[in-house]
Design a protein around this motif. Structure first.
Motif, PDB file in Angstrom:
ATOM      1  N   ARG A  30      16.651  17.358  45.431  1.00  0.00           N
ATOM      2  CA  ARG A  30      16.842  15.937  45.862  1.00  0.00           C
ATOM      3  C   ARG A  30      16.544  15.584  46.972  1.00  0.00           C
ATOM      4  N   LEU A  31      16.129  16.656  47.989  1.00  0.00           N
ATOM      5  CA  LEU A  31      15.712  16.699  49.290  1.00  0.00           C
ATOM      6  C   LEU A  31      14.298  16.235  49.536  1.00  0.00           C
ATOM      7  N   ASP A 241      26.518  22.181  44.355  1.00  0.00           N
ATOM      8  CA  ASP A 241      25.644  21.668  45.301  1.00  0.00           C
ATOM      9  C   ASP A 241      25.101  20.387  45.261  1.00  0.00           C
ATOM     10  N   PRO A 242      25.716  19.259  44.937  1.00  0.00           N
ATOM     11  CA  PRO A 242      25.346  17.776  44.614  1.00  0.00           C
ATOM     12  C   PRO A 242      24.665  17.132  45.651  1.00  0.00           C
ATOM     13  N   VAL A 243      24.353  17.807  46.991  1.00  0.00           N
ATOM     14  CA  VAL A 243      23.675  17.316  47.971  1.00  0.00           C
ATOM     15  C   VAL A 243      22.605  17.562  48.029  1.00  0.00           C
ATOM     16  N   TRP A 246      20.492  17.173  42.042  1.00  0.00           N
ATOM     17  CA  TRP A 246      20.955  16.011  41.122  1.00  0.00           C
ATOM     18  C   TRP A 246      22.101  16.702  39.983  1.00  0.00           C
ATOM     19  N   SER A 247      23.346  16.366  40.107  1.00  0.00           N
ATOM     20  CA  SER A 247      24.129  17.022  39.143  1.00  0.00           C
ATOM     21  C   SER A 247      24.825  15.665  38.332  1.00  0.00           C
ATOM     22  N   HIS A 248      24.494  15.858  37.041  1.00  0.00           N
ATOM     23  CA  HIS A 248      25.210  14.568  36.242  1.00  0.00           C
ATOM     24  C   HIS A 248      26.660  14.709  36.014  1.00  0.00           C
ATOM     25  N   GLY A 256      19.844  10.793  40.226  1.00  0.00           N
ATOM     26  CA  GLY A 256      18.540  10.890  40.078  1.00  0.00           C
ATOM     27  C   GLY A 256      18.115  12.216  39.097  1.00  0.00           C
ATOM     28  N   SER A 257      17.036  12.467  38.593  1.00  0.00           N
ATOM     29  CA  SER A 257      16.439  13.506  38.363  1.00  0.00           C
ATOM     30  C   SER A 257      15.530  14.666  39.046  1.00  0.00           C
ATOM     31  N   MET A 258      15.778  15.706  38.588  1.00  0.00           N
ATOM     32  CA  MET A 258      14.913  16.868  39.260  1.00  0.00           C
ATOM     33  C   MET A 258      13.608  16.515  38.139  1.00  0.00           C
TER      34      MET A 258
END
Ligand code: ZN
Length: 272
Positions: A30-31, A241-243, A246-248, A256-258
């Motif tokens: 997500r970065l 590691d939700p930073v 993306w983790s539901h 968001g989605s990867m």
């Protein structure tokens, strides 16, 4: 460790260095990216409530770094089933440009410049490559797909469609929720045991608060059952590691989605 990070400014994506040849691929994080608010960063999901312009910009940023263009992307609605769809050049652009391309959780092709894409935010993404025949696959394997053995079905579909030899194939299992964070009720381990019998047991841990299930290991077992010669597994847990991911489970619906993308390049055509 054969998973490595690649960077382009603030953008980070993961690749398997076992997956090499006339092919590009990525497991996004997500970065990086231009999305705002709860979707802040690199959201690549079109159904997450993001501004469509932001999603396209994010694909441009990722594609420029990885080596594909948004017009080459192909993705479908993912429905946690085990249907594998064989696609060709006529599918280019389906997904991002005009949604509603059908309900499939796995895509395969042997056509260059078709960027097969599956989404994830805890579910297991798996990218497949056969260097002998120049064929690829992208698989979305959540727990229901894992119980159905979708990744083995994708390998078999590539064998039928393109003559692939599983022993020559490379599979990269991307970042997903690990057994540390995937606490379940008994329905999940029961489904795995029903599908794989005793083979599933090393992937199931029973504790006082419930079951903890290792989806990466289960998909690895399915790939071994399919006879795939090289299997690489990302160590990363999206829930831990939700930073970075993306983790539901950790972020809920406001996430968001990867995108996990693989595409054959022209080099393969020239080689043939
Ligand atoms: Zn974890």
């Amino acid at each position: 460790m054969s998973f490595v990070s690649r960077f382009a400014g603030p953008l980070e994506y993961r690749v398997s260095d076992r997956l090499q040849g006339p092919v590009v691929h990525c497991f996004s994080t997500r970065l990086g990216g231009v999305s705002q608010g709860p979707l802040s960063g690199l959201n690549l999901g079109t159904g997450r409530g993001d501004r469509p312009g932001n999603v396209v910009k994010n694909y441009r940023l990722l594609g420029r770094a990885v080596g594909f263009s948004p017009g080459e992307l192909v993705f479908a609605r993912q429905v946690h089933e085990d249907t594998v769809c064989q696609v060709d050049g006529s599918w280019r652009g389906r997904g991002l440009s005009y949604p509603g391309s059908g309900d499939y959780d796995a895509l395969i092709t042997d056509t260059p410049h078709v960027a097969l894409t599956v989404f994830s935010a805890d579910c297991t993404p798996i990218l497949l490559y056969d260097p002998e025949h120049g064929a690829i696959g992208a698989v979305h394997s959540g727990w229901r797909g894992t119980a159905k053995g979708i990744v083995k079905k994708a390998v078999q579909a590539m064998t039928r469609a393109y003559g692939c030899r599983p022993q020559a194939m490379v599979a990269a299992i991307g970042p997903c929720i690990g057994p540390c964070c995937f606490a379940t009720r008994e329905d999940v381990p029961q489904a795995m045991e029903k599908a794989l019998g005793a083979l599933a047991l090393p992937a199931i841990c029973r504790q006082a608060e419930g079951y903890f299930v290792d989806l990466k290991l289960l998909n690895r077992i399915w790939l071994q059952e399919a006879g795939v010669g090289t299997i690489d597994t990302a160590p990363d847990c999206t829930g831990c590691d939700p930073v970075r991911y993306w983790s539901h489970r950790k972020l809920g619906q406001a996430r968001g989605s990867m995108a996990n993308v693989i595409m054959l390049t022209d080099e393969g055509e020239e080689r043939l």
